[in-house]
Design an enzyme around this catalytic site. Structure first.
Site, PDB file in Angstrom:
ATOM      1  CD  GLU A 108      -2.547   1.740   0.245  1.00 40.91           C
ATOM      2  OE1 GLU A 108      -3.375   0.965  -0.258  1.00 40.91           O
ATOM      3  OE2 GLU A 108      -2.338   2.898  -0.196  1.00 40.91           O
ATOM      4  N   GLY A 157      -6.701   0.980   4.147  1.00 41.68           N
ATOM      5  CA  GLY A 157      -8.142   1.284   4.121  1.00 41.68           C
ATOM      6  C   GLY A 157      -8.584   1.893   2.803  1.00 41.68           C
ATOM      7  CB  CYS A 205     -13.797   2.713   1.259  1.00 41.90           C
ATOM      8  SG  CYS A 205     -15.147   2.385   2.367  1.00 41.90           S
ATOM      9  N   GLY A 237     -24.543  16.228  -9.812  1.00 45.62           N
ATOM     10  CA  GLY A 237     -25.602  15.897  -8.841  1.00 45.62           C
ATOM     11  C   GLY A 237     -25.777  14.404  -8.702  1.00 45.62           C
ATOM     12  CB  ILE A 270     -19.395  12.415  -4.585  1.00 43.95           C
ATOM     13  CG1 ILE A 270     -18.810  11.007  -4.474  1.00 43.95           C
ATOM     14  CG2 ILE A 270     -18.507  13.447  -3.890  1.00 43.95           C
ATOM     15  CD1 ILE A 270     -17.415  10.845  -5.060  1.00 43.95           C
ATOM     16  CB  VAL A 303     -18.194  15.012 -13.120  1.00 40.93           C
ATOM     17  CG1 VAL A 303     -18.774  16.402 -12.912  1.00 40.93           C
ATOM     18  CG2 VAL A 303     -16.678  15.081 -13.296  1.00 40.93           C
ATOM     19  N   GLY A 304     -17.931  11.851 -11.262  1.00 43.04           N
ATOM     20  CA  GLY A 304     -17.613  10.443 -11.473  1.00 43.04           C
ATOM     21  C   GLY A 304     -16.172  10.142 -11.087  1.00 43.04           C
ATOM     22  CB  ALA A 308     -16.786  -0.058   0.036  1.00 43.25           C
ATOM     23  CG  HIS A 318     -46.348  -2.342  15.349  1.00 49.03           C
ATOM     24  ND1 HIS A 318     -46.572  -1.556  14.241  1.00 49.03           N
ATOM     25  CD2 HIS A 318     -47.002  -1.760  16.386  1.00 49.03           C
ATOM     26  CE1 HIS A 318     -47.350  -0.533  14.596  1.00 49.03           C
ATOM     27  NE2 HIS A 318     -47.617  -0.630  15.887  1.00 49.03           N
TER      28      HIS A 318
HETATM   29  P1  FAD Z   1      -9.550   1.922  -3.183  1.00 50.64           P
HETATM   30  O1  FAD Z   1     -10.348   2.022  -1.952  1.00 50.64           O
HETATM   31  O2  FAD Z   1      -9.465   3.107  -4.063  1.00 50.64           O
HETATM   32  O3  FAD Z   1      -8.092   1.483  -2.727  1.00 50.64           O
HETATM   33  C1  FAD Z   1      -7.036   1.371  -3.613  1.00 50.64           C
HETATM   34  C2  FAD Z   1      -5.738   1.456  -2.827  1.00 50.64           C
HETATM   35  O4  FAD Z   1      -4.660   1.120  -3.677  1.00 50.64           O
HETATM   36  C3  FAD Z   1      -5.435   2.864  -2.305  1.00 50.64           C
HETATM   37  O5  FAD Z   1      -5.215   2.808  -0.916  1.00 50.64           O
HETATM   38  C4  FAD Z   1      -4.189   3.287  -3.070  1.00 50.64           C
HETATM   39  O6  FAD Z   1      -3.323   4.092  -2.291  1.00 50.64           O
HETATM   40  C5  FAD Z   1      -3.560   1.937  -3.372  1.00 50.64           C
HETATM   41  N1  FAD Z   1      -2.674   1.949  -4.542  1.00 50.64           N
HETATM   42  C6  FAD Z   1      -2.973   2.377  -5.801  1.00 50.64           C
HETATM   43  N2  FAD Z   1      -1.916   2.191  -6.613  1.00 50.64           N
HETATM   44  C7  FAD Z   1      -0.925   1.628  -5.847  1.00 50.64           C
HETATM   45  C8  FAD Z   1       0.396   1.214  -6.117  1.00 50.64           C
HETATM   46  N3  FAD Z   1       0.943   1.321  -7.342  1.00 50.64           N
HETATM   47  N4  FAD Z   1       1.123   0.687  -5.115  1.00 50.64           N
HETATM   48  C9  FAD Z   1       0.590   0.567  -3.866  1.00 50.64           C
HETATM   49  N5  FAD Z   1      -0.653   0.949  -3.549  1.00 50.64           N
HETATM   50  C10 FAD Z   1      -1.413   1.464  -4.532  1.00 50.64           C
HETATM   51  N6  FAD Z   1     -18.758   3.110  -1.545  1.00 50.64           N
HETATM   52  C11 FAD Z   1     -19.724   2.509  -0.810  1.00 50.64           C
HETATM   53  O7  FAD Z   1     -19.953   1.314  -0.972  1.00 50.64           O
HETATM   54  N7  FAD Z   1     -20.436   3.215   0.125  1.00 50.64           N
HETATM   55  C12 FAD Z   1     -20.221   4.533   0.347  1.00 50.64           C
HETATM   56  O8  FAD Z   1     -20.889   5.140   1.193  1.00 50.64           O
HETATM   57  C13 FAD Z   1     -19.216   5.186  -0.422  1.00 50.64           C
HETATM   58  N8  FAD Z   1     -18.958   6.490  -0.237  1.00 50.64           N
HETATM   59  C14 FAD Z   1     -17.966   7.081  -0.955  1.00 50.64           C
HETATM   60  C15 FAD Z   1     -17.729   8.434  -0.750  1.00 50.64           C
HETATM   61  C16 FAD Z   1     -16.744   9.072  -1.465  1.00 50.64           C
HETATM   62  C17 FAD Z   1     -16.480  10.543  -1.225  1.00 50.64           C
HETATM   63  C18 FAD Z   1     -15.953   8.332  -2.402  1.00 50.64           C
HETATM   64  C19 FAD Z   1     -14.844   9.006  -3.162  1.00 50.64           C
HETATM   65  C20 FAD Z   1     -16.187   6.995  -2.623  1.00 50.64           C
HETATM   66  C21 FAD Z   1     -17.208   6.356  -1.904  1.00 50.64           C
HETATM   67  N9  FAD Z   1     -17.501   5.013  -2.101  1.00 50.64           N
HETATM   68  C22 FAD Z   1     -18.494   4.417  -1.376  1.00 50.64           C
HETATM   69  C23 FAD Z   1     -16.767   4.189  -3.077  1.00 50.64           C
HETATM   70  C24 FAD Z   1     -15.668   3.352  -2.364  1.00 50.64           C
HETATM   71  O9  FAD Z   1     -14.795   4.218  -1.701  1.00 50.64           O
HETATM   72  C25 FAD Z   1     -14.924   2.519  -3.389  1.00 50.64           C
HETATM   73  O10 FAD Z   1     -15.845   1.723  -4.112  1.00 50.64           O
HETATM   74  C26 FAD Z   1     -13.916   1.594  -2.707  1.00 50.64           C
HETATM   75  O11 FAD Z   1     -12.986   2.324  -1.942  1.00 50.64           O
HETATM   76  C27 FAD Z   1     -13.171   0.773  -3.753  1.00 50.64           C
HETATM   77  O12 FAD Z   1     -12.245  -0.057  -3.132  1.00 50.64           O
HETATM   78  P2  FAD Z   1     -10.937  -0.561  -3.899  1.00 50.64           P
HETATM   79  O13 FAD Z   1     -10.276  -1.515  -2.961  1.00 50.64           O
HETATM   80  O14 FAD Z   1     -11.281  -1.014  -5.243  1.00 50.64           O
HETATM   81  O15 FAD Z   1     -10.020   0.729  -4.109  1.00 50.64           O
HETATM   82  P1  NAD Z   2     -21.822   9.762 -10.035  1.00 49.91           P
HETATM   83  O1  NAD Z   2     -21.675   9.002 -11.286  1.00 49.91           O
HETATM   84  O2  NAD Z   2     -22.642   9.211  -8.936  1.00 49.91           O
HETATM   85  O3  NAD Z   2     -22.410  11.199 -10.343  1.00 49.91           O
HETATM   86  C1  NAD Z   2     -21.808  12.088 -11.237  1.00 49.91           C
HETATM   87  C2  NAD Z   2     -22.867  13.055 -11.716  1.00 49.91           C
HETATM   88  O4  NAD Z   2     -22.217  14.094 -12.414  1.00 49.91           O
HETATM   89  C3  NAD Z   2     -23.868  12.417 -12.667  1.00 49.91           C
HETATM   90  O5  NAD Z   2     -25.181  12.727 -12.243  1.00 49.91           O
HETATM   91  C4  NAD Z   2     -23.530  13.051 -14.017  1.00 49.91           C
HETATM   92  O6  NAD Z   2     -24.669  13.208 -14.840  1.00 49.91           O
HETATM   93  C5  NAD Z   2     -22.958  14.387 -13.589  1.00 49.91           C
HETATM   94  N1  NAD Z   2     -22.027  14.990 -14.530  1.00 49.91           N
HETATM   95  C6  NAD Z   2     -21.110  14.376 -15.325  1.00 49.91           C
HETATM   96  N2  NAD Z   2     -20.400  15.305 -16.008  1.00 49.91           N
HETATM   97  C7  NAD Z   2     -20.862  16.517 -15.631  1.00 49.91           C
HETATM   98  C8  NAD Z   2     -20.531  17.855 -15.961  1.00 49.91           C
HETATM   99  N3  NAD Z   2     -19.550  18.128 -16.817  1.00 49.91           N
HETATM  100  N4  NAD Z   2     -21.219  18.853 -15.377  1.00 49.91           N
HETATM  101  C9  NAD Z   2     -22.213  18.594 -14.487  1.00 49.91           C
HETATM  102  N5  NAD Z   2     -22.579  17.344 -14.142  1.00 49.91           N
HETATM  103  C10 NAD Z   2     -21.895  16.317 -14.685  1.00 49.91           C
HETATM  104  O7  NAD Z   2     -20.302  10.056  -9.553  1.00 49.91           O
HETATM  105  P2  NAD Z   2     -19.750  10.642  -8.191  1.00 49.91           P
HETATM  106  O8  NAD Z   2     -20.803  11.335  -7.432  1.00 49.91           O
HETATM  107  O9  NAD Z   2     -18.504  11.374  -8.545  1.00 49.91           O
HETATM  108  O10 NAD Z   2     -19.343   9.327  -7.420  1.00 49.91           O
HETATM  109  C11 NAD Z   2     -18.403   8.423  -8.000  1.00 49.91           C
HETATM  110  C12 NAD Z   2     -18.654   7.021  -7.575  1.00 49.91           C
HETATM  111  O11 NAD Z   2     -18.278   6.860  -6.207  1.00 49.91           O
HETATM  112  C13 NAD Z   2     -20.106   6.598  -7.624  1.00 49.91           C
HETATM  113  O12 NAD Z   2     -20.489   6.172  -8.897  1.00 49.91           O
HETATM  114  C14 NAD Z   2     -20.145   5.485  -6.636  1.00 49.91           C
HETATM  115  O13 NAD Z   2     -19.722   4.327  -7.284  1.00 49.91           O
HETATM  116  C15 NAD Z   2     -19.111   5.901  -5.600  1.00 49.91           C
HETATM  117  N6  NAD Z   2     -19.785   6.485  -4.414  1.00 49.91           N
HETATM  118  C16 NAD Z   2     -20.692   5.742  -3.737  1.00 49.91           C
HETATM  119  C17 NAD Z   2     -21.327   6.276  -2.644  1.00 49.91           C
HETATM  120  C18 NAD Z   2     -22.308   5.428  -1.904  1.00 49.91           C
HETATM  121  O14 NAD Z   2     -22.313   4.225  -2.101  1.00 49.91           O
HETATM  122  N7  NAD Z   2     -23.152   6.006  -1.053  1.00 49.91           N
HETATM  123  C19 NAD Z   2     -21.076   7.577  -2.238  1.00 49.91           C
HETATM  124  C20 NAD Z   2     -20.158   8.313  -2.965  1.00 49.91           C
HETATM  125  C21 NAD Z   2     -19.517   7.755  -4.050  1.00 49.91           C
END
Ligand code: FAD
Ligand code: NAD
Length: 461
Positions: A35, A40, A43, A183, A186, A267-268, A316, A440
């Site tokens: 790592e 972690g 996530c 929208g 995130i 935006v993704g 996650a 209930h």
């Molecule tokens: P990651 O969690 O991205 O972990 C990848 C790891 O690899 C990182 O620690 C990175 O440092 C390490 N790494 C990368 N390249 C290298 C390298 N070359 N050498 C060593 N280490 C490396 N998902 C949910 O299910 N519920 C939620 O509520 C939710 N909320 C989110 C909120 C936000 C703001 C964001 C951004 C994401 C959220 N997600 C949520 C999505 C969730 O975080 C991801 O789906 C999840 O973390 C993916 O896990 P992963 O193991 O694939 O990768």
């Molecule tokens: P998202 O795909 O959920 O939403 C991105 C939004 O941005 C879409 O509605 C899209 O139409 C819009 N968009 C794209 N290009 C745009 C532009 N140029 N101008 C304005 N709007 C634009 O992506 P996110 O919110 O960045 O989250 C990324 C990913 O992280 C999610 O797809 C999800 O997998 C993960 N995530 C999950 C949770 C959860 O499980 N509760 C929370 C946060 C993030």
């Protein structure tokens, strides 16, 4: 440094990677995890956990605010105050605790951990740049779990006041004016939290409505609440540039400037492919993501991929389930990806849950279904907790009533997701849920009632 050798090398200690390594260690596989940052992953450090902690703090603050003056429930308080630097430190302490917990679990499972950035030499060899120098590791099997990163917009590169979720979750001051571009998950989770904390929030969404992957019925209550919180939502709107203090926006109303202190671009997310020399492996791709089969195998023998790097849904719990499966496969167990459903939850206000297929999905696939819902306004628990917006909806195969999907919107419905997913995994029919005694008064009764309604036997509506 002498070379290291192992049965399994995992790159990335996010949910996909750490779950894989822990299970592999427990099953007696000689495992190394690498790592580059904190254990972690996204996530735990900059995603799920800090965002939910922030949402919790914002909810508490906003709820106390409803008692300032006279509240119908008969409780009154003076105006609540917030010391956001302390809130931010508390969020950090939750993250620290969980990250240390993952490190401890890896150790307990006998996994060797390397800190540093890994880079592929070939399909069996990786070089890790550690603080002590380069460490070569040879492995029989390698799991790529490098995750994803925020996608940037060409017109709004990250830097300064143009921030991603990572910086938004690390703010120590509440911005007066925040514009959220995107929208989706995130943008709405974090945007709503800051609106509750007192920021003036504007959300720009390129599509014609927020959360476009979910239907109108599900997103309606969220839209309603955003309006009540004073969040301005602009749909079919795009950001075209940043002057340093205002965002240029084009929408149906033409071009305008919106003054902002912070602009959150959400935006993704895109796969973290630039790391680890992944591109040089020439793996078969599926769009921008690494293509995998039902055992998370990539196109290269002995190289697996799990989590966000493998594409949607980037959640996650999917990454964890994939990681666990790969470890069990490598330990000789017979496993393949056979999940009926992966729950998706948006922690907006109110929360949205979707498991399995929606009525729109059924229509698109030509499946004949029975659709029934039950509104929380007819649910006793919802009324006793002053939040009666939302509903539970079931989608079942017409004829035999096999549940194909469950969706819900409402306060606290995230905790119902386990019941919905279990019902789908167990192959439950409407009558199974209808005949199960639900306690209930609970919100879960709305699930039973929706199933009763699907059978034409509603009791409380
Ligand atoms: P990651 O969690 O991205 O972990 C990848 C790891 O690899 C990182 O620690 C990175 O440092 C390490 N790494 C990368 N390249 C290298 C390298 N070359 N050498 C060593 N280490 C490396 N998902 C949910 O299910 N519920 C939620 O509520 C939710 N909320 C989110 C909120 C936000 C703001 C964001 C951004 C994401 C959220 N997600 C949520 C999505 C969730 O975080 C991801 O789906 C999840 O973390 C993916 O896990 P992963 O193991 O694939 O990768
Ligand atoms: P998202 O795909 O959920 O939403 C991105 C939004 O941005 C879409 O509605 C899209 O139409 C819009 N968009 C794209 N290009 C745009 C532009 N140029 N101008 C304005 N709007 C634009 O992506 P996110 O919110 O960045 O989250 C990324 C990913 O992280 C999610 O797809 C999800 O997998 C993960 N995530 C999950 C949770 C959860 O499980 N509760 C929370 C946060 C993030």
């Amino acid at each position: 440094m002498p070379d290291l050798a192992c049965k399994l090398l995992v790159i990335g200690a996010g949910p996909g990677g750490y779950a894989c390594a822990i299970r592999a260690g427990q099953l007696g596989l000689d495992t190394i995890i690498v790592e580059a940052d904190r254990d972690g992953g996204t996530c735990l450090n900059v995603g799920c956990i800090p965002s939910k902690a922030l949402i919790h703090a914002a909810n508490e603050f906003a709820r106390l605010g409803t008692f300032a003056g006279s509240a119908p429930i008969g409780i009154s308080l003076s105006e609540p105050r917030i010391d956001f630097a302390r809130t931010s430190a508390w969020v950090g302490s939750v993250v620290d605790r969980l990250s240390r917990g993952v490190t401890g679990l890896l150790k307990k499972a006998g996994v060797r951990a390397l800190k540093g950035e890994a880079r592929f030499r070939d399909g069996k060899t990786v070089v890790v740049r550690t603080a002590e120098g380069e460490q070569r590791v040879r492995a029989e099997n390698i799991v790529i779990a490098t995750g994803s990163e925020a996608a940037a917009l060409p017109a709004l590169p990250f830097g300064g006041d143009i921030i991603s979720s990572t910086e938004a979750l690390a703010l120590t001051e509440i911005p007066k004016r925040m514009v959220v571009v995107g929208g989706g998950y995130i943008g709405l989770e974090i945007g709503t939290a800051f609106a509750k904390l007192g920021s003036t929030v504007t959300v720009l969404e390129a599509a014609s409505r927020i959360l476009p992957q979910w239907d109108h019925a599900l997103t309606g209550p969220v839209m309603h609440r955003l309006e009540a919180l004073g969040v301005k939502v602009m749909t079919s709107a795009t950001a075209v540039g940043w002057s340093g203090s205002a965002l240029g926006v084009e929408s149906r109303d033409g071009r305008q400037e919106i003054a902002a202190d912070k602009v959150l671009v959400a935006v993704g997310r895109r796969p973290r492919m630039r790391t680890a020399g992944l591109a040089d492996l020439h793996l078969t791709m599926l769009g921008d993501f690494i293509r995998i089969d039902e055992r998370c195998r990539t196109s290269m023998r002995g190289v697996y991929a799990v989590g966000d790097i493998t594409g949607e849904p980037m959640l996650a719990h999917r990454a964890i389930a994939q990681g666990e499966m790969v470890a069990e496969l490598l330990a000789g167990r017979s496993r393949e990806w056979d999940k009926v459903a992966i729950p998706a939850i948006c922690f907006t206000d109110p929360e949205i849950v979707s498991v399995g297929i929606s009525p729109d999905d059924a229509k698109a696939r030509g499946i004949e279904v029975t659709v029934a819902d039950f509104p929380f306004r007819a649910n006793g628990r919802a009324l006793t907790t002053e939040r009666e917006d939302g509903f539970v909806r079931v989608v079942a195969e017409a004829g035999d009533g096999l549940l194909l999907g469950v969706q819900a919107v409402g306060e606290g419905v995230s905790e119902l997701s386990a019941a919905f997913t279990l019902a789908l995994e167990m192959g439950a029919r409407l009558e199974d849920i209808a005949a199960t005694v639900h306690a209930h008064p609970t919100r879960s009764e709305a699930f039973q009632e929706a199933c009763l309604r699907g059978l034409g036997l509603p009791l409380h509506i």
